[in-house]
Design a protein around this motif. Structure first.
Motif, PDB file in Angstrom:
ATOM      1  N   PRO A 152       0.739  -1.205   0.124  1.00  0.00           N
ATOM      2  CA  PRO A 152      -0.094   0.157  -0.053  1.00  0.00           C
ATOM      3  C   PRO A 152       0.865   1.403  -0.112  1.00  0.00           C
ATOM      4  N   TYR A 160      -5.653   1.082  -4.090  1.00  0.00           N
ATOM      5  CA  TYR A 160      -4.941   0.594  -2.877  1.00  0.00           C
ATOM      6  C   TYR A 160      -5.311  -1.014  -2.824  1.00  0.00           C
ATOM      7  N   GLN A 162      -6.690  -4.460  -1.377  1.00  0.00           N
ATOM      8  CA  GLN A 162      -8.058  -4.806  -0.458  1.00  0.00           C
ATOM      9  C   GLN A 162      -7.484  -5.572   0.821  1.00  0.00           C
ATOM     10  N   PHE A 163      -7.665  -4.865   1.876  1.00  0.00           N
ATOM     11  CA  PHE A 163      -6.873  -5.622   3.281  1.00  0.00           C
ATOM     12  C   PHE A 163      -7.978  -6.757   3.698  1.00  0.00           C
ATOM     13  N   ARG A 164      -9.064  -6.894   3.195  1.00  0.00           N
ATOM     14  CA  ARG A 164      -9.864  -7.695   3.548  1.00  0.00           C
ATOM     15  C   ARG A 164      -9.773  -9.317   3.058  1.00  0.00           C
ATOM     16  N   MET A 168      -3.646 -10.605   1.022  1.00  0.00           N
ATOM     17  CA  MET A 168      -3.033  -9.624   1.344  1.00  0.00           C
ATOM     18  C   MET A 168      -2.461  -9.851   2.658  1.00  0.00           C
ATOM     19  N   TRP A 169      -3.334 -10.529   3.581  1.00  0.00           N
ATOM     20  CA  TRP A 169      -3.013 -10.883   4.925  1.00  0.00           C
ATOM     21  C   TRP A 169      -1.570 -11.925   4.898  1.00  0.00           C
ATOM     22  N   PHE A 172       1.557  -9.737   4.206  1.00  0.00           N
ATOM     23  CA  PHE A 172       1.928  -9.097   5.480  1.00  0.00           C
ATOM     24  C   PHE A 172       2.637  -9.998   6.384  1.00  0.00           C
ATOM     25  N   ALA A 173       1.915 -11.070   6.569  1.00  0.00           N
ATOM     26  CA  ALA A 173       2.014 -12.087   7.566  1.00  0.00           C
ATOM     27  C   ALA A 173       3.612 -12.780   7.217  1.00  0.00           C
ATOM     28  N   ILE A 247      -2.926 -18.251   8.410  1.00  0.00           N
ATOM     29  CA  ILE A 247      -3.270 -17.157   7.449  1.00  0.00           C
ATOM     30  C   ILE A 247      -3.160 -17.837   6.130  1.00  0.00           C
TER      31      ILE A 247
ATOM     32  N   LEU B  78      -3.352   2.396   9.225  1.00  0.00           N
ATOM     33  CA  LEU B  78      -2.980   2.062   7.471  1.00  0.00           C
ATOM     34  C   LEU B  78      -4.428   1.566   6.873  1.00  0.00           C
ATOM     35  N   GLN B  79      -4.708   0.652   7.368  1.00  0.00           N
ATOM     36  CA  GLN B  79      -6.071  -0.040   6.824  1.00  0.00           C
ATOM     37  C   GLN B  79      -7.362   0.814   6.789  1.00  0.00           C
ATOM     38  N   VAL B  82      -6.983   3.778   4.685  1.00  0.00           N
ATOM     39  CA  VAL B  82      -6.941   3.160   2.886  1.00  0.00           C
ATOM     40  C   VAL B  82      -8.484   2.778   2.623  1.00  0.00           C
ATOM     41  N   TYR B  87      -9.610   5.238  -0.123  1.00  0.00           N
ATOM     42  CA  TYR B  87      -9.967   4.632  -1.295  1.00  0.00           C
ATOM     43  C   TYR B  87     -11.297   3.452  -0.963  1.00  0.00           C
ATOM     44  N   ALA B 101     -11.610  -7.942  10.248  1.00  0.00           N
ATOM     45  CA  ALA B 101     -11.013  -8.675   8.980  1.00  0.00           C
ATOM     46  C   ALA B 101      -9.669  -7.889   8.927  1.00  0.00           C
ATOM     47  N   PHE B 102      -9.534  -6.674   9.652  1.00  0.00           N
ATOM     48  CA  PHE B 102      -8.032  -6.001   9.811  1.00  0.00           C
ATOM     49  C   PHE B 102      -7.329  -6.615  10.746  1.00  0.00           C
ATOM     50  N   PRO B 104      -5.663  -9.738  11.139  1.00  0.00           N
ATOM     51  CA  PRO B 104      -4.427 -10.385  10.467  1.00  0.00           C
ATOM     52  C   PRO B 104      -3.561  -9.516  10.330  1.00  0.00           C
ATOM     53  N   ILE B 105      -3.611  -8.350   9.635  1.00  0.00           N
ATOM     54  CA  ILE B 105      -2.653  -7.476   9.051  1.00  0.00           C
ATOM     55  C   ILE B 105      -2.141  -6.379  10.493  1.00  0.00           C
ATOM     56  N   ALA B 108       0.081  -8.733  12.585  1.00  0.00           N
ATOM     57  CA  ALA B 108       1.408  -8.952  11.969  1.00  0.00           C
ATOM     58  C   ALA B 108       2.233  -7.579  12.328  1.00  0.00           C
TER      59      ALA B 108
END
Lengths: 460, 182
Positions: A152, A160, A162-164, A168-169, A172-173, A247, B78-79, B82, B87, B101-102, B104-105, B108
């Motif tokens: 991102p 950007y 999609q963090f859901r 994407m997880w 990062f993981a 994940i 960040l999440q 964004v 966005y 849903a945010f 896991p990130i 991390a």
């Protein structure tokens, strides 16, 4: 030390449950471990291994260039099987990596002293396995040069990620995992690099190890901060390793494909990861201790303990397989039931039954103490488990995708030569890195082994 | 270097020991004598040594915690930024800020923040990388990473007196006592 290693093993090490061979002093530990790097010529087996791994690295380069030039069409993937063995390999490598963290972090928190002889190279294995794993999802993108779109950052497209999305997880993981593993590995190595600096005979060695030892003096203050930092890292790496493979499992479980859409995936993937990781540690350890005459550091007790952990995780994984079959039937859901039936009797039935044989039947041999103490038998079992865990991911990825809901869109998947070439190449990369590690870094944690010796002396 | 050490022209006086028990005992005695500026060196961590020398517990865990919390906040921020501000995508009217849903990130990023700050803080506190240090001038000091233990009373100590320190260290179970050049 251990001139006739097989006799030494039977007479001294085979009898008692020793963690380290007898008669070791701090000096002999230093000598035995640092000499491998500083003075000894590498054994012939090292050169042969490096040569083979280097050749496979060439295969890796070639298959990556071919892929970039011609695209993913050179692989066997197509609709409906869009995730071929690239994803199988990615999950397999990540899983292998997890044993290193388990040994270095979780066994450390449980105060399992026997981990000291194996944690350094198990962690190295983690780093290289995670790097090998990272290749596949990137190369599978289709346009791998766009990989930075995962991150991102403010860009002119105004878009950007999609963090859901579990994918994407994963980004990062896995990057967090690779970073933390590397830092943990390095921090644990600093005192040993100082030992290398001080044992070095050549000036160039002194300078290079001196740079990486960052001026470690072993002062009480250093040790105090080091121990706190190491404990904190172990505490951080433990939940991280569990989350990473959970994940990875969610990449599958969050979809609606029968065979993927199941809540058992995260824990069962983690157990499978540890299972395959220990198999890989054993695959590496057994020849290593023989070639470098390290039987007095890595004793049969280590092999025995690792086999027990492997057995325990194997049982969890096997329970997972039984659960999948049971819930396939119990769901009374047409597609779920067909998925299980297709796995057991469909065109890929061979892979399912081979998997049950490798991961369900063969590990049962580990119940026997005699087998757990027979290095050749354990080596063979470990190889079988490595294959079994690869097959597990093949069954999950390929048989689930090739027949889902609509019979008119069913299809078959056959990996092509380039699929296999990339897989072989990733193994080449992994082993090449491992061989260089053995050559340049003390493969056993020197000061931790000294601590164990010190503790043993003061018990008597 | 401070005044005291420039006056004496040396870094301190170091004693070498064959085992951790002698080192621990010597450190205890030095403390009882009233010396404060000293440091012990050992090939393995000697438990209790740091405390005997009057060392305070490191604040490293606090830094880890802070780093972790900042990582968590940064990951969530960040999440949220964004997905809700920069966005936003309307998917059937579902909420933009989905904390579940945010996670896991966010997790991390927590571990990453905590780990990186621990690493950086430990290096910074120890003043790494520091390839040169006067203590390396101690005779036989390269054995400190093998099997010898050292105690150095530094010239910055207010009670430092060459002869007295030398005499005191010789009185412990030291195998050798030597001056350490700056």
């Amino acid at each position: 030390m251990a001139t006739d290693s097989s006799n030494y093993q039977e007479e001294v090490l085979g009898q008692a449950d020793v963690m380290l061979g007898p008669g070791q002093t701090f000096e002999s530990i230093d000598r035995d471990i640092t000499d491998i790097v500083l003075t000894n010529k590498p054994p012939k087996a090292w050169w042969i291994g490096l040569g083979i791994a280097g050749a496979l690295m060439g295969v890796l380069m070639l298959s990556v260039v071919m892929l970039l030039f011609f695209g993913v069409g050179i692989w066997g993937i197509n609709s409906p099987v869009g995730w071929g063995i690239a994803i199988v390999n990615m999950v397999w490598w990540i899983g292998i990596g997890h044993a290193g963290t388990l040994i270095s972090a979780i066994l450390f928190l449980f105060r399992q002293d026997w981990r000291t002889s194996i944690n350094r190279f198990a962690e190295a294995m983690t780093l290289f396995a995670v790097s090998a794993a990272g290749l596949f999802p990137v190369l599978h993108l289709g346009r791998p040069w766009m990989v930075y779109w995962f991150f991102p950052y403010p860009n002119t497209l105004g878009m950007y990620p999609q963090f859901r999305s579990p994918l994407m997880w994963d980004v990062f993981a896995i990057s967090a995992y690779a970073t933390i593993s590397a830092l943990f590995w390095y921090i644990g190595m600093v005192p040993d690099l100082a030992t290398m600096r001080d044992r070095a005979k050549l000036k160039i060695q002194k300078i290079i190890y001196g740079i990486f030892a960052v001026g470690w003096r072993g002062s009480a203050t250093h040790w105090h901060r080091y121990e706190v930092a190491y404990l904190l890292f172990a505490g951080l790496a433990t939940p991280l390793v569990v989350s990473v493979h959970s994940i990875v499992a969610l990449d599958f479980a969050a979809s609606v494909i029968p065979g993927w859409h199941t809540t058992i995936f995260p824990p069962y993937f983690v157990a499978g990861a540890v299972f395959s990781g220990f198999a890989m540690v054993l695959t590496l350890t057994i020849p290593l201790r023989k070639i470098y005459h390290l039987e007095h550091f890595i004793t049969l007790r280590h092999i025995d303990n690792m086999s027990k952990i492997m057995l325990a995780n194997g049982l969890i994984v096997f329970y997972g397989y039984l659960n999948e079959v049971f819930f396939g039937w119990y769901s009374a859901h047409e597609f779920e039931m067909y998925m299980i039936w297709n796995r057991m009797t469909g065109p890929y039935a061979w892979s399912f039954w081979a998997l049950i044989f490798c991961n369900g039947v063969v590990p049962q041999l580990l119940w026997m103490r005699r087998i757990r103490r027979n290095t050749i038998a354990i080596f063979c079992i470990a190889i079988v488990i490595n294959i079994g865990m690869w097959l597990e991911r093949f069954v999950i990825v390929v048989t689930s995708l090739h027949r889902d809901f609509l019979p008119s869109s069913w299809g078959m998947y056959t990996p092509t030569g380039w699929d296999w070439a990339l897989y072989a190449g990733s193994a080449g990369f992994f082993f090449f890195a491992m061989f260089l590690f053995l050559r340049w870094v003390p493969m056993i944690s020197i000061f931790e082994v000294k601590e164990v010796v010190h503790k043993m002396e003061h018990k008597h | 270097m401070s005044d005291a050490s420039t006056q004496s022209g040396i870094y301190g006086i170091a004693a070498e020991y064959a085992d951790d028990a002698s080192l621990l005992e010597a450190a205890r005695q030095a403390r009882a004598e009233g010396y404060t500026a000293m440091e012990a060196y050992s090939p393995i961590p000697v438990h209790g040594l740091y405390e005997v020398m009057g060392g305070k517990r490191t604040i490293l865990p606090l830094i880890t915690l802070t780093g972790g919390i900042l990582g968590l906040l940064a990951g969530y921020w960040l999440q949220i930024w964004v997905s809700a501000i920069e966005y936003p995508i309307n998917v059937g009217g579902r909420p933009y800020i989905t904390w579940g849903a945010f996670f896991p990130i966010g997790f991390a990023c927590t571990i990453l923040g905590a780990g990186v700050s621990t690493f950086v803080a430990m290096f910074a506190m120890n003043n790494f990388p520091e390839p040169y240090h006067p203590i390396f001038n101690t005779p036989n000091f390269e054995e400190a990473t093998k099997d010898r233990y050292f105690l150095c009373i530094e010239a910055t100590d207010p009670k430092f007196d060459r002869n007295a320190v030398r005499e005191f260290l010789s009185g412990t179970q030291a195998a050798a006592v030597s001056e350490v050049d700056l």
